[in-house]
Design a protein around this motif. Sequence first.
Motif, PDB file in Angstrom:
ATOM      1  N   ASP A 136     -13.665  14.538 103.326  1.00 25.53           N
ATOM      2  CA  ASP A 136     -13.241  15.936 103.214  1.00 25.53           C
ATOM      3  C   ASP A 136     -13.784  16.756 104.385  1.00 25.53           C
TER       4      ASP A 136
ATOM      5  N   GLU B  25     -12.056  28.204 101.008  1.00 30.16           N
ATOM      6  CA  GLU B  25     -12.468  26.848 100.643  1.00 30.16           C
ATOM      7  C   GLU B  25     -13.746  26.862  99.814  1.00 30.16           C
ATOM      8  N   ASP B  26     -14.414  27.998  99.716  1.00 32.68           N
ATOM      9  CA  ASP B  26     -15.620  28.186  98.902  1.00 32.68           C
ATOM     10  C   ASP B  26     -16.731  27.206  99.274  1.00 32.68           C
TER      11      ASP B  26
ATOM     12  N   ARG C  87     -11.637  18.435 107.614  1.00 36.26           N
ATOM     13  CA  ARG C  87     -11.762  19.870 107.924  1.00 36.26           C
ATOM     14  C   ARG C  87     -12.207  20.080 109.366  1.00 36.26           C
TER      15      ARG C  87
ATOM     16  N   THR D 218      -4.445  35.125  97.565  1.00 35.18           N
ATOM     17  CA  THR D 218      -4.057  33.729  97.760  1.00 35.18           C
ATOM     18  C   THR D 218      -2.886  33.280  96.923  1.00 35.18           C
TER      19      THR D 218
ATOM     20  N   ARG E 109      -3.344  23.992 102.356  1.00 35.33           N
ATOM     21  CA  ARG E 109      -3.697  25.419 102.313  1.00 35.33           C
ATOM     22  C   ARG E 109      -4.627  25.776 103.463  1.00 35.33           C
ATOM     23  N   LEU E 110      -5.610  24.920 103.704  1.00 31.62           N
ATOM     24  CA  LEU E 110      -6.540  25.153 104.803  1.00 31.62           C
ATOM     25  C   LEU E 110      -5.800  25.167 106.138  1.00 31.62           C
TER      26      LEU E 110
ATOM     27  N   ARG F   9      -6.181  15.190  97.927  1.00 31.34           N
ATOM     28  CA  ARG F   9      -6.653  16.340  98.698  1.00 31.34           C
ATOM     29  C   ARG F   9      -5.586  17.041  99.526  1.00 31.34           C
ATOM     30  N   SER F  10      -4.381  16.498  99.616  1.00 26.56           N
ATOM     31  CA  SER F  10      -3.350  17.102 100.463  1.00 26.56           C
ATOM     32  C   SER F  10      -3.040  18.560 100.142  1.00 26.56           C
ATOM     33  N   PRO F  11      -2.886  18.942  98.874  1.00 29.08           N
ATOM     34  CA  PRO F  11      -2.585  20.361  98.618  1.00 29.08           C
ATOM     35  C   PRO F  11      -3.670  21.310  99.147  1.00 29.08           C
ATOM     36  N   ALA F  12      -4.920  20.986  98.914  1.00 33.62           N
ATOM     37  CA  ALA F  12      -6.006  21.844  99.392  1.00 33.62           C
ATOM     38  C   ALA F  12      -6.086  21.824 100.915  1.00 33.62           C
ATOM     39  N   LEU F  13      -5.904  20.655 101.510  1.00 33.72           N
ATOM     40  CA  LEU F  13      -5.946  20.562 102.966  1.00 33.72           C
ATOM     41  C   LEU F  13      -4.760  21.282 103.600  1.00 33.72           C
TER      42      LEU F  13
END
Length: 172
Positions: A57, A125-126, A61, A171, A22-23, A16-20
Amino acid sequence: MDAAAERRFHEFVVARSPALMRLAYLLTGGDQQAAEDLLQVALAKTAARWRTIDDPDAYVRRVMYHQQVSWWRLRWPRRETQVATLPETARDDDTAAVDLRLTVRRAMARLTARQRAVLILRFFEDLSESEVARILDCSVGTVRSTTHRSLARLRRLAPELATVDTMTEVTQ
């Protein structure tokens, strides 16, 4: 933390690091160093409570949002400054994409922390309105009204975004 819990935490971080990241980048208004610090603090707090967390997750967040608001309230001092200059390299002309990203970044930075968080969680994050409400600890109606007001303000701040076809352009 026992070995099995440590392994599960490590797998979560790797996945999950890449998505986190970005957040975190979006929550900090595009400040890469602050985003790295925000993610590191959130993961450290998550690791400390790993065995008691049902949805890691959502927990991360929520920690990131609350930590960013705390830093914003405290006017967290930026201790690091960039002093080195990187060598120039030949690249394709990405001027239009960079201009678009800068426009979005400037407009997002002028929103309140809550407005920015709602837009990021909903559109980048949809997440559903109910998931955003749970993370931000507010009602679904608050998420809806904040989304509406935030988008209206974003349109006023950056009318040139009306020509953007998809969020993918923003993005990338």
